[in-house]
Structures are given as C-alpha cells and as structure tokens.
Design a protein around this motif. Structure first.
Motif, PDB file in Angstrom:
ATOM      1  N   THR A 280       0.960  -1.199   0.099  1.00 29.01           N
ATOM      2  CA  THR A 280      -0.237  -0.252   0.435  1.00 29.01           C
ATOM      3  C   THR A 280       1.106   0.973   0.565  1.00 29.01           C
ATOM      4  N   THR A 281       1.402   1.262   0.573  1.00 32.13           N
ATOM      5  CA  THR A 281       3.044   2.381   0.726  1.00 32.13           C
ATOM      6  C   THR A 281       3.617   2.320  -1.006  1.00 32.13           C
ATOM      7  N   GLY A 282       3.858   2.106  -1.244  1.00 30.91           N
ATOM      8  CA  GLY A 282       4.406   1.476  -2.282  1.00 30.91           C
ATOM      9  C   GLY A 282       6.250   0.809  -2.861  1.00 30.91           C
ATOM     10  N   GLY A 283       6.799   0.360  -1.760  1.00 27.88           N
ATOM     11  CA  GLY A 283       8.117  -0.114  -1.435  1.00 27.88           C
ATOM     12  C   GLY A 283       8.557  -1.146  -1.910  1.00 27.88           C
ATOM     13  N   ARG A 284       7.405  -2.072  -1.924  1.00 27.85           N
ATOM     14  CA  ARG A 284       7.859  -3.978  -2.141  1.00 27.85           C
ATOM     15  C   ARG A 284       8.008  -3.685  -3.108  1.00 27.85           C
ATOM     16  N   TYR A 285       7.566  -2.766  -4.164  1.00 30.04           N
ATOM     17  CA  TYR A 285       8.135  -3.579  -5.919  1.00 30.04           C
ATOM     18  C   TYR A 285       9.465  -2.231  -6.254  1.00 30.04           C
ATOM     19  N   ASN A 286       9.151  -2.149  -8.154  1.00 29.44           N
ATOM     20  CA  ASN A 286       9.727  -1.061  -8.016  1.00 29.44           C
ATOM     21  C   ASN A 286       8.557  -0.880  -9.385  1.00 29.44           C
ATOM     22  N   GLU A 287       9.041   0.211 -10.217  1.00 35.86           N
ATOM     23  CA  GLU A 287       8.654   0.759 -10.351  1.00 35.86           C
ATOM     24  C   GLU A 287       6.707  -0.369 -11.632  1.00 35.86           C
ATOM     25  N   GLN A 308      12.339  10.924   4.591  1.00 35.90           N
ATOM     26  CA  GLN A 308      13.821   9.568   4.477  1.00 35.90           C
ATOM     27  C   GLN A 308      13.074   9.648   3.297  1.00 35.90           C
ATOM     28  N   ASP A 309      13.898   9.374   1.883  1.00 30.44           N
ATOM     29  CA  ASP A 309      13.411   8.250   0.862  1.00 30.44           C
ATOM     30  C   ASP A 309      14.307   7.357   1.218  1.00 30.44           C
ATOM     31  N   LEU A 310      14.358   5.828   0.338  1.00 26.53           N
ATOM     32  CA  LEU A 310      14.566   4.944   0.687  1.00 26.53           C
ATOM     33  C   LEU A 310      15.266   4.130  -0.368  1.00 26.53           C
ATOM     34  N   PHE A 311      16.898   3.888  -0.243  1.00 22.59           N
ATOM     35  CA  PHE A 311      17.230   3.768  -1.712  1.00 22.59           C
ATOM     36  C   PHE A 311      17.518   1.473  -1.502  1.00 22.59           C
ATOM     37  N   VAL A 312      17.292   0.448  -2.114  1.00 23.70           N
ATOM     38  CA  VAL A 312      18.263  -0.618  -2.769  1.00 23.70           C
ATOM     39  C   VAL A 312      19.002  -0.859  -3.558  1.00 23.70           C
ATOM     40  N   THR A 313      20.240  -1.490  -2.733  1.00 21.07           N
ATOM     41  CA  THR A 313      20.139  -2.028  -4.155  1.00 21.07           C
ATOM     42  C   THR A 313      19.965  -3.697  -4.365  1.00 21.07           C
ATOM     43  N   ASN A 314      20.389  -3.858  -5.718  1.00 22.06           N
ATOM     44  CA  ASN A 314      19.755  -5.675  -6.296  1.00 22.06           C
ATOM     45  C   ASN A 314      20.881  -6.020  -6.609  1.00 22.06           C
ATOM     46  N   GLU A 318      19.147  -6.295 -13.280  1.00 24.90           N
ATOM     47  CA  GLU A 318      18.020  -5.155 -12.575  1.00 24.90           C
ATOM     48  C   GLU A 318      19.029  -3.670 -12.393  1.00 24.90           C
ATOM     49  N   THR A 319      18.052  -3.039 -12.046  1.00 29.42           N
ATOM     50  CA  THR A 319      18.557  -1.606 -11.683  1.00 29.42           C
ATOM     51  C   THR A 319      18.193  -1.320 -10.355  1.00 29.42           C
ATOM     52  N   ASN A 320      19.539  -0.766  -9.706  1.00 30.32           N
ATOM     53  CA  ASN A 320      18.847  -0.231  -7.933  1.00 30.32           C
ATOM     54  C   ASN A 320      18.138   0.625  -7.965  1.00 30.32           C
ATOM     55  N   THR A 321      17.439   0.974  -6.875  1.00 30.75           N
ATOM     56  CA  THR A 321      16.011   1.254  -6.717  1.00 30.75           C
ATOM     57  C   THR A 321      15.883   2.166  -5.661  1.00 30.75           C
ATOM     58  N   LEU A 322      15.708   3.865  -6.299  1.00 31.09           N
ATOM     59  CA  LEU A 322      15.707   4.487  -5.661  1.00 31.09           C
ATOM     60  C   LEU A 322      14.057   4.821  -5.284  1.00 31.09           C
ATOM     61  N   TYR A 323      13.466   4.855  -3.793  1.00 28.61           N
ATOM     62  CA  TYR A 323      11.869   4.759  -3.670  1.00 28.61           C
ATOM     63  C   TYR A 323      12.287   6.569  -3.089  1.00 28.61           C
ATOM     64  N   HIS A 324      10.953   7.029  -3.777  1.00 27.49           N
ATOM     65  CA  HIS A 324      11.285   8.692  -2.988  1.00 27.49           C
ATOM     66  C   HIS A 324       9.444   8.543  -2.441  1.00 27.49           C
ATOM     67  N   GLY A 327       6.325  12.438   2.011  1.00 26.54           N
ATOM     68  CA  GLY A 327       5.667  13.131   3.266  1.00 26.54           C
ATOM     69  C   GLY A 327       4.218  12.134   3.907  1.00 26.54           C
ATOM     70  N   GLN A 328       3.567  11.376   2.524  1.00 22.35           N
ATOM     71  CA  GLN A 328       2.384  11.264   3.487  1.00 22.35           C
ATOM     72  C   GLN A 328       1.904   9.684   3.724  1.00 22.35           C
ATOM     73  N   GLY A 329       3.355   9.155   3.604  1.00 24.00           N
ATOM     74  CA  GLY A 329       3.385   7.660   4.063  1.00 24.00           C
ATOM     75  C   GLY A 329       3.515   7.671   2.683  1.00 24.00           C
ATOM     76  N   GLN A 330       3.942   7.818   1.484  1.00 19.78           N
ATOM     77  CA  GLN A 330       3.572   7.036   0.497  1.00 19.78           C
ATOM     78  C   GLN A 330       5.293   6.784  -0.559  1.00 19.78           C
ATOM     79  N   PHE A 331       5.254   6.092  -0.746  1.00 17.93           N
ATOM     80  CA  PHE A 331       6.987   6.242  -1.755  1.00 17.93           C
ATOM     81  C   PHE A 331       6.901   5.355  -3.162  1.00 17.93           C
ATOM     82  N   ALA A 332       7.321   6.301  -3.791  1.00 17.88           N
ATOM     83  CA  ALA A 332       7.440   5.810  -5.723  1.00 17.88           C
ATOM     84  C   ALA A 332       8.924   5.476  -5.635  1.00 17.88           C
ATOM     85  N   ASP A 333       9.230   4.984  -7.038  1.00 16.98           N
ATOM     86  CA  ASP A 333      10.156   4.694  -8.064  1.00 16.98           C
ATOM     87  C   ASP A 333      10.632   5.690  -9.180  1.00 16.98           C
ATOM     88  N   ILE A 334      11.670   6.037  -8.521  1.00 17.36           N
ATOM     89  CA  ILE A 334      11.910   7.572  -9.192  1.00 17.36           C
ATOM     90  C   ILE A 334      13.251   7.239  -9.527  1.00 17.36           C
TER      91      ILE A 334
END
Length: 549
Positions: A280-287, A308-314, A318-324, A327-334
């Motif tokens: 629901t927050t968008g941090g489980r999968y990539n774009e 606080q943004d989130l960065f995951v190495t893969n 694949e590519t490494n993933t930066l989730y923006h 501030g409202q509890g949602q992450f987006a793969d940017i």
C-alpha cells in the motif's frame, strides 16, 4: 567574433564549476598502511556451499570511549574437513588517533560470521556487539573493553543463517530491542548441486525455502524475549538488508527488509505491534510492479525535502531502486528519472550508504559491487565476478551559472575520477561508513569475499564546512531514534540517528552534515521521548557532543 569567444568562455566556465567538486575529491585505500591486516576467509573448497558467496560485514564503533572510531571485522570459517591454522576469527582494531590501528583483544568469535551491529544495548555507556552467523549468533557485552558472549543467557543465539541486523527502541520504553533478518533454510547437509549449463556454481535463493526474521524485545536485566510473531513480524523471505527509519514521522521507528528475489517488507510501527504495508505504501516492488533481488538498503533524505527516502541495491541486469518518500506515507520508484538506471544495470550491488561525500549539503550514494557467481564471465561476457565500486554524486543542488536555476535532480557516477581505489575491482559485500580520522569528511570500509578489507580514506581537496553531531540520550544513552535538523537560511538538512543500513554492517553513530560554504547553522533536535531542543548559531567544523537535557 567577440560574442562567440564570450559564449565559448562562459560554457567552459560552467563546465568547470560543475566538474570542480569531482576533480578535488579522491579516495585512497590505506588499509595496509593503517595496520588493517584482515583477510576474509569463506571456507570455499569446491563444494559450492551457498553461504560462501555472500561475504561478511564490518562495524565502526568507539568501543573504548576515546572519541575515535575503532573497527570490528567479521570473519567466516571452514565448513567441512580439517580446520585451517590459524583458525579464522573476527578481529577488533583500536584506532590510535594518528591514522593507524592496532589489533586489540576482541570477541575472537570463531563462528561462520556474516553481519554485525554495534550499540549500547545494556545502557551502561559503552558500545556492545551483536554478530549474526551461519549458525548460532553472538551477543558481545562490552565491559571496560573486554567482550563477553552473552547470547545464550540473553536468549538471542538463534542458529539459522542470519544476515543484516540492527537495534531500535520499537516500543519507546527506553531500552534497545534487536531485529535480525534471516536468509534461507540452507545447511551443508541440504546443499544442492546447481549448474549453469555444464558449469557447477552457486544456486539461486529459490532453491531453498525462505525463513522468518526475528524481533527481540529488550526486557532489561540482560534478557531479550522473542516476540516476532506476536509483534506482527509474520512474513517469511530471503532477507539480506535491514534499515530503520521513522519514515512516516509518527514518532516511532519502522523497519524495511530487502529480500533477495521476492517482495520486500515495510513494517509500519504501531508501538505495540507492526503492520506490513509494503504494497500500500509503494515500497514492495519497483516501478514495473516486479520484485527485485534486494541486497543492501539505506534511508536518507537525498532531495532535502525533510522526508527519508529509500535506496535498495539489486541484482545485475536489474537496476538499483530509489524510492521517493512524499511525506504522506507513500513511496514512488523514481530511479529512471534521476540517472540511476544506466550506472546500476550491469553491477550487482550489496553494501550501500547515503553520504555527503563532497560536503556540499546533499546526500550522495556509495555502492559496493560484486557478483555472486564466481564463473559468471563464462555465462555472460558482459558481467564479471569482481566489480568496481561506485560513488554516485547528487547534483540536486548544483547551480547553473547561466540561468541561475537549479539543474534537474540527478545522480552522476563519478567513480572514474576518484583514483585507483575505485578503479580496482573487488567482490564487494559489506560496507561501513565513518569519519575514522575525525577530519570532517566521511570514509568507507569495504569488505570483499575471500579478500583483504579496504579502508578508503576520503581526501577531499577543497574542504567545505561540516558538522559531526554525537548524541547522548537521557534514558536511552545511544539516542537511537533521534531526529536532527540543521538549518542555514532557507536550506535545511534532516538526519536520523538509527542503527542498521547498508549490508551486514554498522556505522559511525555520529550524524554528519556537509555545509558547503556555510560556517554557522541553527539546529533542532527531537529526542526519542518527543522532547525538542534548539540551538542557535552553532559553529561549523566541529564534533558537537549533545547530551539530552
């Protein structure tokens, strides 16, 4: 003609302005000259036991309280057959304060070590250690520089394949609890022979069943209680990386687990229990809605918007993933929009950290790279087992001298400009971050499979201003969960004091701020109990020790 010459000169000037920070930045591997004679041992004898290729981590910690960051290096050991001589063990190195380290009596742990976290879990004023293993984990209590394994007595000697770990005060009761990510259900007895064509090599994680992670509640009196399931940590996965953050700013610490090849977990903290909210927050999968092979992970506010943004190495290809974090509890793969696709497509990333490598006031990225298949060149000629590490410079705050408007926010791989230490491949795994020489810039410790450790000293040529903040809490001395904001004019940087992050490793607990040309700042500190402290007109270029009033 004169106008053409002026335009050409202006374009050259803009190029110089943009390139100057990378030209003045250099890293030098000083491990050998600094006295770090550590070589990782993985026990490989041709059986291709799965654990052999995942390496180990390291911790920076000031174990003797002298103000200098010491180093703990996790080693592995033999898996079958006769024991090697001398027996491989973990090593503790004391920082002398002159750029060199001395081997010190440490835990001497001789298990098949993987990860480590340093924290004052017993709240007695010194840094202790938790070491994860392929086999029983170890908890080392520090008593005046002498380490004693208390894992069995404390109830935290789990015997599965432990990976990354860290401490947090999830219930805000003033003592430090413990989280451990476990990998897969592998033993030497259930080792599977895996091949790529006719070539024997290491397996994929789906050949073995996933396992559950662990949450231990600190009940005081040197005792922990396993509350994993009752606290809502119920999912199973091949966990490798762990990072902590109060990402939703509700006053408690949440947990992110990077899983290898399956959906990642984001456990939202409700203080009495956790709820997994990755979908629901968008941090489980990539774009694209796909699970990736997560290895390392870190939280950081890369765009200075206060969240606080989130960065995951893969994995490779694949590519490494930066989730923006909005501030409202949602992450987006940017990742695609900020220049991370191309530099991260071929490398296989493990240890990673947000850091302000050039002290310009925004967070850059470090990634330790190395494949998991030792014969990958025979399978895919575009890949290699040993790979070069990377610094990805954040250009969010670089200014265009012509338009006086900010450049598009992006990361640029500046690794080729940083010297031989970034041109020499390694099978990179754990990566730890610290200002080990107390000169105001951040240095890197990189672990490599069956290889010597690397200590990469940051030799920035043009020194911007900086600030290091050491926190001492009133109830919980480590002050884990504290939020610090540093402001100069309209510019504001936010850092969290948290454990975990990267892969299998633990970092300098002091919060680091690059300040560019700013020489004085204002500060706001939100301590774990919610109290707020403000400081005005704080001088730069110092290590500031703050004790909670």
């Amino acid at each position: 003609m004169f106008r053409c010459v002026c335009v050409l000169f202006l374009l050259w000037l803009v190029a110089c302005i943009r390139e100057e920070p990378t030209q003045s930045l250099r890293f030098v591997d000083v491990a050998q000259t600094a006295g770090l004679d550590f070589v990782h041992y993985n026990g490989a004898e041709g059986d291709y036991f799965y654990v052999e290729t995942f390496g180990s981590g390291a911790a920076f910690l000031d174990y003797d309280g002298d103000g200098w960051q010491d180093i703990y290096l996790v080693n592995s050991t033999y898996l079958t057959g006769l024991a090697p001589e001398p027996l491989p063990t973990d090593k503790l190195y004391r920082n002398r304060g002159d750029g060199r380290f001395d081997a010190a009596p440490g835990s001497g742990d001789s298990g098949y070590g993987t990860g480590v976290a340093a924290a004052d879990w017993d709240n007695d004023g010194d840094q202790d250690l938790y070491v994860t293993c392929f086999g029983p984990n170890a908890l080392y209590r520090n008593d005046a520089g002498k380490f004693t394994d208390s894992a069995k007595r404390a109830g935290v000697a789990d015997g599965r394949w432990g990976a990354s770990c860290g401490f947090l005060d999830y219930d805000l009761d003033g003592d430090l609890d413990l989280f451990v990510a476990n990998y897969v259900d592998f033993t030497t007895a259930n080792n599977i022979v895996c091949k790529r064509g006719d070539i024997h090599t290491y397996c994929d994680p789906d050949e073995y069943g996933p396992t559950s992670d662990l949450l231990y509640r600190n009940d005081g009196q040197s005792q922990f209680t396993d509350i994993t399931y009752e606290a809502g940590i119920t999912l199973e996965g091949p966990g490798l990386g762990v990072a902590f953050s109060d990402y939703d700013w509700d006053g408690d610490t949440d947990i992110y687990v990077a899983n290898d090849g399956t959906l990642n977990f984001l456990y939202e903290n409700h203080q009495t229990h956790f709820v997994e909210t990755g979908l629901t927050t968008g941090g489980r999968y990539n774009e694209a809605g796909r699970a990736e092979a997560g290895m390392g992970v870190d939280f950081g506010d890369w765009d200075n918007d206060g969240n606080q943004d989130l960065f995951v190495t893969n994995f490779a290809h694949e590519t490494n993933t930066l989730y923006h974090n909005d501030g409202q509890g949602q992450f987006a793969d940017i990742s695609a929009g900020v220049g991370l696709f191309e530099p991260s497509y071929n490398p296989l990333g493990f240890g990673t950290k947000f850091l302000d490598v050039d002290l310009d006031g925004d967070l850059d990225l470090f990634v330790a790279n190395g494949h998991v298949l030792d014969i990958v060149e025979q399978i895919d000629s575009t890949l290699s087992y040993a790979q070069t590490n990377q610094i990805l410079r954040n250009e969010a705050n670089a200014w265009d001298a012509v338009s006086t408007e900010p450049n598009p926010r992006k990361f640029v791989d500046i690794s080729p400009t940083l010297g031989p230490s970034f041109a020499t491949p390694n099978v990179g795994r754990g990566a730890a971050l610290a200002d080990y020489d107390n000169d105001g810039d951040l240095d890197l410790l990189v672990c490599s499979v069956a290889s010597p450790v690397r200590l990469l000293r940051n030799d920035i040529g043009r020194q911007n201003h900086w600030l290091l903040v050491e926190l001492v809490g009133r109830q919980q001395r480590d002050a884990i969960g504290t939020l610090v904001a540093v402001t100069a004019g309209v510019h504001r940087q936010v850092r969290e004091r948290q454990s975990g992050g990267s892969y299998l490793s633990s970092h300098d607990h002091r919060l680091h701020f690059g300040l560019g040309a700013v020489a004085r700042v204002d500060m706001e500190v939100r301590w774990p109990d919610g109290t707020v402290q403000t400081l005005a007109d704080v001088a730069a270029d110092q290590i500031l020790r703050l004790v909670q009033p």
